[in-house]
Scaffold this active site. Structure first.
Site, PDB file in Angstrom:
ATOM      1  N   ARG A 124       0.808  -1.232   0.000  1.00  8.95           N
ATOM      2  CA  ARG A 124       0.000   0.000   0.000  1.00  8.95           C
ATOM      3  C   ARG A 124       0.833   1.270   0.000  1.00  8.95           C
ATOM      4  NH1 ARG A 124      -2.569  -3.265   3.634  1.00  8.95           N
ATOM      5  NH2 ARG A 124      -4.365  -4.336   2.753  1.00  8.95           N
ATOM      6  N   LYS A 146       3.675  11.723 -10.846  1.00  3.69           N
ATOM      7  CA  LYS A 146       2.784  10.904 -11.679  1.00  3.69           C
ATOM      8  C   LYS A 146       3.494   9.599 -11.999  1.00  3.69           C
ATOM      9  CE  LYS A 146      -0.068  14.192 -14.254  1.00  3.69           C
ATOM     10  NZ  LYS A 146      -0.398  14.674 -15.605  1.00  3.69           N
ATOM     11  N   GLU A 188      11.457  19.038 -24.533  1.00  2.12           N
ATOM     12  CA  GLU A 188      10.698  19.295 -23.297  1.00  2.12           C
ATOM     13  C   GLU A 188      11.299  20.482 -22.525  1.00  2.12           C
ATOM     14  OE1 GLU A 188       7.876  17.845 -22.439  1.00  2.12           O
ATOM     15  OE2 GLU A 188       7.840  15.791 -23.237  1.00  2.12           O
ATOM     16  N   LYS A 231       8.683  23.094 -13.819  1.00  2.00           N
ATOM     17  CA  LYS A 231       7.750  22.010 -13.489  1.00  2.00           C
ATOM     18  C   LYS A 231       7.452  21.980 -11.994  1.00  2.00           C
ATOM     19  CE  LYS A 231       6.204  17.402 -14.262  1.00  2.00           C
ATOM     20  NZ  LYS A 231       6.312  16.119 -14.942  1.00  2.00           N
ATOM     21  N   GLU A 241      -3.374  18.121 -11.054  1.00  2.00           N
ATOM     22  CA  GLU A 241      -3.851  18.578 -12.359  1.00  2.00           C
ATOM     23  C   GLU A 241      -5.336  18.913 -12.369  1.00  2.00           C
ATOM     24  OE1 GLU A 241      -2.005  16.638 -15.696  1.00  2.00           O
ATOM     25  OE2 GLU A 241      -3.547  17.348 -17.063  1.00  2.00           O
ATOM     26  N   ARG A 245      -1.605  22.661 -13.898  1.00  2.00           N
ATOM     27  CA  ARG A 245      -0.678  21.611 -14.326  1.00  2.00           C
ATOM     28  C   ARG A 245      -0.916  21.182 -15.776  1.00  2.00           C
ATOM     29  NH1 ARG A 245       1.690  16.466 -10.812  1.00  2.00           N
ATOM     30  NH2 ARG A 245       2.896  15.604 -12.533  1.00  2.00           N
ATOM     31  N   ASN A 249       1.052  20.340 -20.706  1.00  2.00           N
ATOM     32  CA  ASN A 249       0.732  19.541 -21.895  1.00  2.00           C
ATOM     33  C   ASN A 249       0.903  20.326 -23.194  1.00  2.00           C
ATOM     34  OD1 ASN A 249       0.094  17.258 -20.399  1.00  2.00           O
ATOM     35  ND2 ASN A 249      -2.011  17.936 -20.093  1.00  2.00           N
ATOM     36  N   HIS A 252       1.429  18.646 -26.499  1.00  2.00           N
ATOM     37  CA  HIS A 252       1.179  17.221 -26.296  1.00  2.00           C
ATOM     38  C   HIS A 252      -0.116  16.722 -26.944  1.00  2.00           C
ATOM     39  CE1 HIS A 252       4.590  17.478 -23.693  1.00  2.00           C
ATOM     40  NE2 HIS A 252       4.515  16.218 -23.353  1.00  2.00           N
ATOM     41  N   HIS A 256       1.020  13.769 -28.919  1.00  2.00           N
ATOM     42  CA  HIS A 256       0.577  12.409 -28.573  1.00  2.00           C
ATOM     43  C   HIS A 256      -0.078  11.734 -29.768  1.00  2.00           C
ATOM     44  CE1 HIS A 256       0.400  13.110 -23.946  1.00  2.00           C
ATOM     45  NE2 HIS A 256       1.507  12.469 -24.280  1.00  2.00           N
ATOM     46  N   HIS A 269       9.061  10.429 -28.051  1.00  2.00           N
ATOM     47  CA  HIS A 269       8.094  11.324 -27.417  1.00  2.00           C
ATOM     48  C   HIS A 269       8.494  12.801 -27.597  1.00  2.00           C
ATOM     49  CE1 HIS A 269       5.201  12.885 -24.569  1.00  2.00           C
ATOM     50  NE2 HIS A 269       6.191  13.492 -23.927  1.00  2.00           N
TER      51      HIS A 269
HETATM   52  N1  LIG Z   1       5.581  10.656 -15.029  1.00  2.00           N
HETATM   53  C1  LIG Z   1       5.644  11.711 -15.807  1.00  2.00           C
HETATM   54  O1  LIG Z   1       5.293  12.824 -15.417  1.00  2.00           O
HETATM   55  C2  LIG Z   1       6.181  11.542 -17.198  1.00  2.00           C
HETATM   56  C3  LIG Z   1       6.480  12.673 -17.945  1.00  2.00           C
HETATM   57  C4  LIG Z   1       7.028  12.498 -19.216  1.00  2.00           C
HETATM   58  C5  LIG Z   1       7.236  11.222 -19.712  1.00  2.00           C
HETATM   59  N2  LIG Z   1       6.924  10.128 -18.956  1.00  2.00           N
HETATM   60  C6  LIG Z   1       7.156   8.772 -19.447  1.00  2.00           C
HETATM   61  O2  LIG Z   1       8.539   8.597 -19.668  1.00  2.00           O
HETATM   62  C7  LIG Z   1       8.726   7.543 -20.611  1.00  2.00           C
HETATM   63  C8  LIG Z   1       9.819   7.921 -21.572  1.00  2.00           C
HETATM   64  O3  LIG Z   1      10.998   8.140 -20.849  1.00  2.00           O
HETATM   65  P1  LIG Z   1      12.431   8.143 -21.554  1.00  2.00           P
HETATM   66  O4  LIG Z   1      12.374   8.986 -22.756  1.00  2.00           O
HETATM   67  O5  LIG Z   1      13.404   8.442 -20.503  1.00  2.00           O
HETATM   68  O6  LIG Z   1      12.534   6.658 -22.126  1.00  2.00           O
HETATM   69  P2  LIG Z   1      13.230   5.313 -21.566  1.00  2.00           P
HETATM   70  O7  LIG Z   1      13.097   5.199 -20.121  1.00  2.00           O
HETATM   71  O8  LIG Z   1      12.673   4.230 -22.409  1.00  2.00           O
HETATM   72  O9  LIG Z   1      14.757   5.529 -21.955  1.00  2.00           O
HETATM   73  C9  LIG Z   1      15.122   5.617 -23.312  1.00  2.00           C
HETATM   74  C10 LIG Z   1      16.250   4.656 -23.635  1.00  2.00           C
HETATM   75  O10 LIG Z   1      17.474   5.176 -23.129  1.00  2.00           O
HETATM   76  C11 LIG Z   1      18.162   4.194 -22.365  1.00  2.00           C
HETATM   77  N3  LIG Z   1      18.917   4.958 -21.352  1.00  2.00           N
HETATM   78  C12 LIG Z   1      18.426   5.575 -20.262  1.00  2.00           C
HETATM   79  N4  LIG Z   1      19.378   6.267 -19.651  1.00  2.00           N
HETATM   80  C13 LIG Z   1      20.506   6.087 -20.357  1.00  2.00           C
HETATM   81  C14 LIG Z   1      21.845   6.563 -20.230  1.00  2.00           C
HETATM   82  N5  LIG Z   1      22.183   7.437 -19.263  1.00  2.00           N
HETATM   83  N6  LIG Z   1      22.752   6.141 -21.133  1.00  2.00           N
HETATM   84  C15 LIG Z   1      22.389   5.310 -22.150  1.00  2.00           C
HETATM   85  N7  LIG Z   1      21.160   4.843 -22.331  1.00  2.00           N
HETATM   86  C16 LIG Z   1      20.233   5.236 -21.441  1.00  2.00           C
HETATM   87  C17 LIG Z   1      17.103   3.284 -21.846  1.00  2.00           C
HETATM   88  O11 LIG Z   1      17.622   2.006 -21.588  1.00  2.00           O
HETATM   89  C18 LIG Z   1      16.118   3.268 -23.016  1.00  2.00           C
HETATM   90  O12 LIG Z   1      16.515   2.330 -23.967  1.00  2.00           O
HETATM   91  C19 LIG Z   1       7.383   7.325 -21.278  1.00  2.00           C
HETATM   92  O13 LIG Z   1       6.846   6.107 -20.855  1.00  2.00           O
HETATM   93  C20 LIG Z   1       6.524   8.475 -20.767  1.00  2.00           C
HETATM   94  O14 LIG Z   1       5.172   8.131 -20.645  1.00  2.00           O
HETATM   95  C21 LIG Z   1       6.402  10.281 -17.705  1.00  2.00           C
HETATM   96 ZN   LIG Z   2       6.134  15.068 -22.597  1.00  2.00          ZN
END
Ligand SMILES: NC(=O)c1ccc[n+]([C@@H]2O[C@H](COP(=O)([O-])OP(=O)(O)OC[C@H]3O[C@@H](n4cnc5c(N)ncnc54)[C@H](O)[C@@H]3O)[C@@H](O)[C@H]2O)c1
Ligand SMILES: [Zn+2]
Length: 363
Positions: A124, A146, A188, A231, A241, A245, A249, A252, A256, A269
């Site tokens: 939990r 989030k 971003e 942020k 949100e 917040r 977006n 986005h 998206h 993304h």
């Molecule tokens: N929670 C939130 O507020 C929020 C906001 C924006 C995005 N997201 C989420 O984030 C995700 C995307 O995140 P991302 O772009 O970091 O993708 P990811 O976590 O898939 O990382 C991208 C790639 O880079 C590699 N990688 C990571 N760090 C590395 C490093 N230092 N050196 C070499 N390789 C490395 C990973 O193994 C992966 O293959 C999506 O699922 C999205 O929905 C969440």
């Molecule tokens: Zn984004």
């Protein structure tokens, strides 16, 4: 080391530590925020673990912690699903994690979102901290609480709000990141500037090439810091949100849709958000709330090495994906309109309005 950025959320407040070397101080951060957790589990993906896990383990040992449990998942968005949540929770249970255990999420947004949800659900809710290793995760995903996984029906449809105990953004880990991921993350950062920090936007306009090449660690740190501050400010004022917040977006709604139409993966993304910002500027200009912004934003994005040609994406099948965006309310899309540098507002648009403003032909 420079002052951390505070995410002010009353009893759930926490700090975001930013700089070269903050990962080596993770042990001290755990001591000052959580104290002595019963166990520590590091969740990472195999790619990140191979590169950066050793530093975290050394930092924990230096602060006197016993060896942490390590749970790794394969890299990629495909792991952001409930089956992986279950598998990771089983691994925590097998290792003997209890309510006083701590999860450390070491990786990009996929690891961060998944680990955050695991920490929200396990017994939990247990404490967790974010150690983001992509630029996107440092400036966006790791801050704000989030957490989510995807369903077949769409991205991020199952999740929870669960704030971390601290966040450590070490700009040094970005040197192993593929250049394309750096550029996507910078979209971003530019978004944060366009929403609320004109100086950040101008910094990227002036030094986009250096930013994309990561040639100046002080510049990288400044960019991460300013984007996180934007942020953090917004999240502090609107954690769940209910209003402001949603401004995050920007870019986005159409971004998206592009990501979804492309089938997640071919367009990153951040790359989709870059195109979505161009679309948002175009809509704003056609509504008449700003002028010249599309050209300026496009120039800045090109300076970061990002594609800005919207034409191939102005298609009915892409537009259709805006309708399944979970952020829509009723029939209208809550579209974020840029009015100028550091000035944005929410505007209700129907999909039909959007088609008109973007001159998308009916299918
Ligand atoms: N929670 C939130 O507020 C929020 C906001 C924006 C995005 N997201 C989420 O984030 C995700 C995307 O995140 P991302 O772009 O970091 O993708 P990811 O976590 O898939 O990382 C991208 C790639 O880079 C590699 N990688 C990571 N760090 C590395 C490093 N230092 N050196 C070499 N390789 C490395 C990973 O193994 C992966 O293959 C999506 O699922 C999205 O929905 C969440
Ligand atoms: Zn984004």
């Amino acid at each position: 080391m420079a002052e951390p950025v505070e995410v002010a959320l009353g009893t759930r407040s926490y700090r975001v530590h930013i700089g070269a070397g903050v990962l080596d101080e993770v042990g001290a951060r755990v001591r000052e925020t959580v104290g002595t957790p019963s166990r520590i589990a590091i969740i990472s993906d195999t790619r990140v673990a191979a590169l950066h896990l050793g530093r975290v383990q050394t930092a924990l040992a230096a602060a006197g912690f016993a060896a942490a449990d390590v749970v790794t998942i394969p890299p990629g968005e495909g792991e952001k699903r409930l089956a992986t949540v279950e598998r990771v929770c089983e691994a925590l249970a097998a290792a003997g994690a209890d309510r006083r255990s701590l999860v450390l999420a070491l990786g990009g947004g996929v690891v961060g979102d998944l680990s955050g949800l695991v920490a929200a659900l396990y017994m939990r809710g247990i404490a967790f901290a974010q150690l983001p290793t992509t630029l996107l995760a440092q400036v966006d995903a790791s801050v704000g609480g989030k957490t989510a996984v995807d369903l077949g029906a769409g991205k991020n449809l199952v999740g929870a709000f669960h704030q971390p105990s601290f966040v450590s953004c070490d700009v040094r880990v970005l040197s192993t990141l593929p250049p394309r991921e750096v550029r996507a993350g910078l979209a971003e950062v530019l978004k944060a500037g366009l929403i609320a920090d004109p100086e950040l936007f101008e910094l990227l306009e002036r030094r986009g090439g250096e930013a994309a090449a990561l040639t100046d660690p002080a510049l990288t740190e400044a960019l991460v810091r300013r984007a996180v501050a934007v942020k953090a400010g917004i999240v502090s004022r609107d954690e769940r949100e209910s209003g402001e917040r949603a401004l995050l977006n920007l870019g986005h709604t159409y971004g998206h849709a592009i990501e979804a139409a492309a089938g997640y993966g071919p367009v990153l993304h951040g790359e989709a958000v870059a195109l979505g910002m161009v679309a948002a500027c175009r809509v704003a200009e056609r509504i008449g709330v700003t002028a010249g912004l599309e050209a300026r934003v496009s120039r800045a994005l090109v300076g970061l090495g990002l594609a800005v040609d919207l034409e191939p994406w102005l298609r009915p099948d892409v537009l259709a994906h805006t309708q399944v965006d979970k952020k829509r309310t009723g029939k209208a899309l809550r579209f974020v309109l840029p009015e100028g540098l550091g000035r944005v507002r929410l505007h209700d648009l129907t999909v039909k309005d959007l088609a008109e403003y973007l001159r998308i032909p009916a299918s």
